[in-house]
Design a protein around this motif. Structure first.
Motif, short mmCIF file in Angstrom:
data_model
loop_
_atom_site.label_atom_id
_atom_site.label_comp_id
_atom_site.label_asym_id
_atom_site.label_seq_id
_atom_site.Cartn_x
_atom_site.Cartn_y
_atom_site.Cartn_z
N VAL A 26 0.78 -1.27 -0.05
CA VAL A 26 0.01 -0.04 -0.09
C VAL A 26 0.96 1.27 0.17
CG1 VAL A 26 -1.66 1.39 1.59
CG2 VAL A 26 -2.13 -1.23 1.11
N LEU A 27 2.11 1.19 0.79
CA LEU A 27 2.80 2.36 0.85
C LEU A 27 3.40 2.71 -0.64
CD1 LEU A 27 4.45 4.47 2.31
CD2 LEU A 27 6.15 2.76 2.76
N ILE A 28 3.93 1.56 -1.12
CA ILE A 28 4.34 2.06 -2.83
C ILE A 28 3.32 2.25 -3.61
CG2 ILE A 28 5.43 0.44 -4.87
CD1 ILE A 28 6.67 -1.51 -2.61
N ASP A 29 2.14 1.65 -3.67
CA ASP A 29 0.92 2.42 -4.44
C ASP A 29 0.69 3.82 -3.93
OD1 ASP A 29 0.69 -0.02 -5.61
OD2 ASP A 29 -0.73 -0.86 -4.17
N LEU A 30 0.68 4.26 -2.80
CA LEU A 30 0.39 5.62 -2.52
C LEU A 30 1.37 6.50 -2.98
CD1 LEU A 30 -1.06 5.44 1.18
CD2 LEU A 30 -2.23 5.59 -0.80
N VAL A 31 2.82 6.14 -2.80
CA VAL A 31 3.77 6.86 -3.44
C VAL A 31 3.85 7.19 -4.87
CG1 VAL A 31 6.37 6.99 -3.67
CG2 VAL A 31 5.31 6.49 -1.33
N VAL A 32 3.17 6.22 -5.57
CA VAL A 32 3.09 6.24 -6.95
C VAL A 32 1.86 7.26 -7.43
CG1 VAL A 32 2.59 5.25 -9.28
CG2 VAL A 32 4.20 4.11 -7.42
N VAL A 33 0.73 6.89 -6.67
CA VAL A 33 -0.57 7.54 -7.05
C VAL A 33 -0.20 9.00 -6.51
CG1 VAL A 33 -2.79 7.87 -6.31
CG2 VAL A 33 -1.90 5.67 -6.62
N TRP A 34 0.31 9.46 -5.34
CA TRP A 34 0.39 10.64 -5.18
C TRP A 34 1.34 11.50 -5.92
CZ3 TRP A 34 -2.37 13.85 -2.01
CH2 TRP A 34 -3.17 13.13 -1.22
N ALA A 35 2.53 10.80 -6.36
CA ALA A 35 3.42 11.51 -7.31
C ALA A 35 2.63 11.84 -8.64
CB ALA A 35 4.36 10.58 -7.57
N ILE A 117 -7.90 4.04 4.54
CA ILE A 117 -6.86 4.44 4.50
C ILE A 117 -6.51 5.88 4.03
CG2 ILE A 117 -4.51 3.87 2.65
CD1 ILE A 117 -5.85 1.28 1.86
N LEU A 118 -7.11 6.49 3.32
CA LEU A 118 -6.74 7.81 3.06
C LEU A 118 -7.68 8.71 4.06
CD1 LEU A 118 -7.46 8.09 -0.66
CD2 LEU A 118 -5.37 7.79 0.19
N MET A 119 -8.64 8.68 4.63
CA MET A 119 -9.25 9.42 5.41
C MET A 119 -8.78 9.20 7.08
SD MET A 119 -13.01 9.77 4.07
CE MET A 119 -13.70 10.91 5.39
N THR A 120 -8.29 7.76 7.12
CA THR A 120 -7.89 7.49 8.48
C THR A 120 -6.42 7.22 8.62
OG1 THR A 120 -8.49 5.23 8.36
CG2 THR A 120 -10.39 6.74 9.18
N PHE A 121 -5.79 7.71 7.51
CA PHE A 121 -4.24 7.50 7.44
C PHE A 121 -4.02 5.96 7.81
CE2 PHE A 121 -4.85 11.92 8.86
CZ PHE A 121 -4.25 12.32 7.92
N GLY A 122 -4.76 4.98 7.24
CA GLY A 122 -4.54 3.42 7.43
C GLY A 122 -4.87 2.97 8.73
N VAL A 124 -7.81 2.23 10.38
CA VAL A 124 -8.80 1.41 10.23
C VAL A 124 -8.39 -0.01 9.67
CG1 VAL A 124 -11.10 0.93 9.53
CG2 VAL A 124 -10.62 3.00 10.53
N ALA A 125 -7.70 0.25 8.51
CA ALA A 125 -7.26 -0.96 7.93
C ALA A 125 -6.49 -1.62 8.51
CB ALA A 125 -6.56 -0.36 6.53
N CYS A 126 -5.27 -1.05 9.52
CA CYS A 126 -4.37 -2.03 10.09
C CYS A 126 -5.18 -2.85 11.22
CB CYS A 126 -3.45 -1.15 10.87
SG CYS A 126 -2.24 -0.38 9.50
N VAL A 127 -6.14 -2.17 11.92
CA VAL A 127 -6.76 -2.86 13.00
C VAL A 127 -7.67 -3.96 12.47
CG1 VAL A 127 -8.76 -2.52 14.81
CG2 VAL A 127 -6.97 -0.67 14.44
N ALA A 128 -8.36 -3.83 11.13
CA ALA A 128 -9.25 -4.66 10.64
C ALA A 128 -8.33 -5.91 10.14
CB ALA A 128 -9.79 -4.31 9.47
#
Length: 339
Positions: A26-35, A117-122, A124-128
């Motif tokens: 997810v971190l790699i995807d976010l870096v590519v998408v935000w760039a 991921i975006l609104m809660t900075f990940g 909720v996804a980590c807890v789930a």
């Protein structure tokens, strides 16, 4: 491993991806998408400099939805669950039954990813993922998907240790035809892991396997030979036999042939005769003639076989018959010299 049951009631053994590998993807995807989003916004700012604020806000929202939401959904749909980050980490998104995902699965995952991921900075996804047995976040639960590991580490194959030198060749006459493959597999696994076992446990296991091997072969080990050395010697003997058998099956023979030919001839009463044959394995042919008056009736002249030579004999010009000329064409009766 997780047991995934397909629509045909087939159980698939899949290894679900855990939180560290998923977080890295997810971190790699976010870096590519935000760039990509930053580059698009820079271009939009330059292109919409002459527009009013409402138009600029509408274009910005559209760019946000298309780049940060639509692009990941399109990539997962077209690649059947493999984004850039998942390809780098060896992961893939599949359905609950193990099949490839479609647009609706990617759409639900992307829509829930905005909240998780975006609104809660990940968070909720980590807890789930930590709570779920198979590491699924809320988007996977609602979409009916599962993130699995696509690249599994290859199993390390350990060689079987060789037997002691004084045991090499001692079991050449041992009958190994009655030993099943399952017992061979157990012996090889024990020999490759013997150094990792407790000495007492390893000795008991070696004695048990040696007893089973003796029961199958009918020949006890030599006196004073430890069970582990006996197993190593027998396995080495079997490997040597397999190698010899493979070489024998892969090898081929070379055949050498020779032949001899005979010369046969036929004669006619008008003094002409022909003969053909293959003397001594060489090809050849010839024509023989005898005068009609000199050859008795019923007598067939014997033409000696032609000896092979390095160069073929020179052609001898035909001699025209008496009473004929070259202008008259070929003679009615003539002769050809013997070959």
């Amino acid at each position: 491993m997780s047991g995934v049951v397909t629509g045909d009631a087939v159980v698939l053994g899949l290894q679900p991806a855990r939180l560290p590998s998923r977080a890295l993807a997810v971190l790699i995807d976010l870096v590519v998408v935000w760039a990509a989003y930053v580059l698009v916004m820079i271009g939009l700012v330059v292109a919409t400099a002459s527009l009013d604020e409402a138009a600029v806000a509408a274009v910005s929202v559209a760019a946000f939805l298309l780049v940060l939401v639509g692009a990941p959904i399109a990539v997962e749909t077209l690649s059947h669950g493999r984004s850039l980050g998942k390809m780098a980490c060896g992961l893939r998104v599949v359905r609950d039954d193990g099949g490839p995902i479609r647009f609706r699965h990617a759409l639900v995952r992307g829509a829930m990813g905005i909240v998780e991921i975006l609104m809660t900075f990940g968070v909720v996804a980590c807890v789930a993922s930590l709570v779920s047995e198979r590491g699924r976040r809320l988007g996977d639960v609602f979409a009916g998907t599962l993130v699995v590991r696509e690249r599994m580490p290859a199993a390390r194959v350990l060689p079987v240790p060789p037997p002691p030198p004084w045991l090499v060749g001692r079991f050449a006459g041992l009958d190994l035809s009655a030993v099943p493959e399952g017992l061979w597999l157990e012996i090889r696994q024990y020999l490759t892991r013997a150094r990792e076992l407790d000495p007492g446990v390893g000795r008991q296991l070696a004695e048990r396997l040696a007893g089973q091997l003796v029961a199958r072969t009918g020949t006890p080990p030599p006196a004073g030979v430890p069970a582990e050395a006996y197993l190593a010697g027998v396995v080495a003997e079997r490997q040597e036999r397999d190698a010899r058998r493979a070489l024998a099956e892969a090898g081929g023979g070379v055949g050498i042939g020779s032949g001899a030919g005979a010369w046969t001839g036929t004669g006619t009463g008008d003094g002409t005769g022909t003969g053909t044959g293959v003397p001594g394995g060489f090809g050849g042919g010839g024509v023989g003639v005898a005068p009609a008056a000199a050859v008795p009736s019923g007598f067939s002249p014997v033409v000696p076989p032609v000896q092979p030579s390095a160069a073929p004999p020179a052609a001898v010009p035909a001699v025209p018959a008496v009473g004929s000329s070259r202008e008259d064409g070929p003679p009615a009766t003539g002769f050809a010299p013997p070959a």
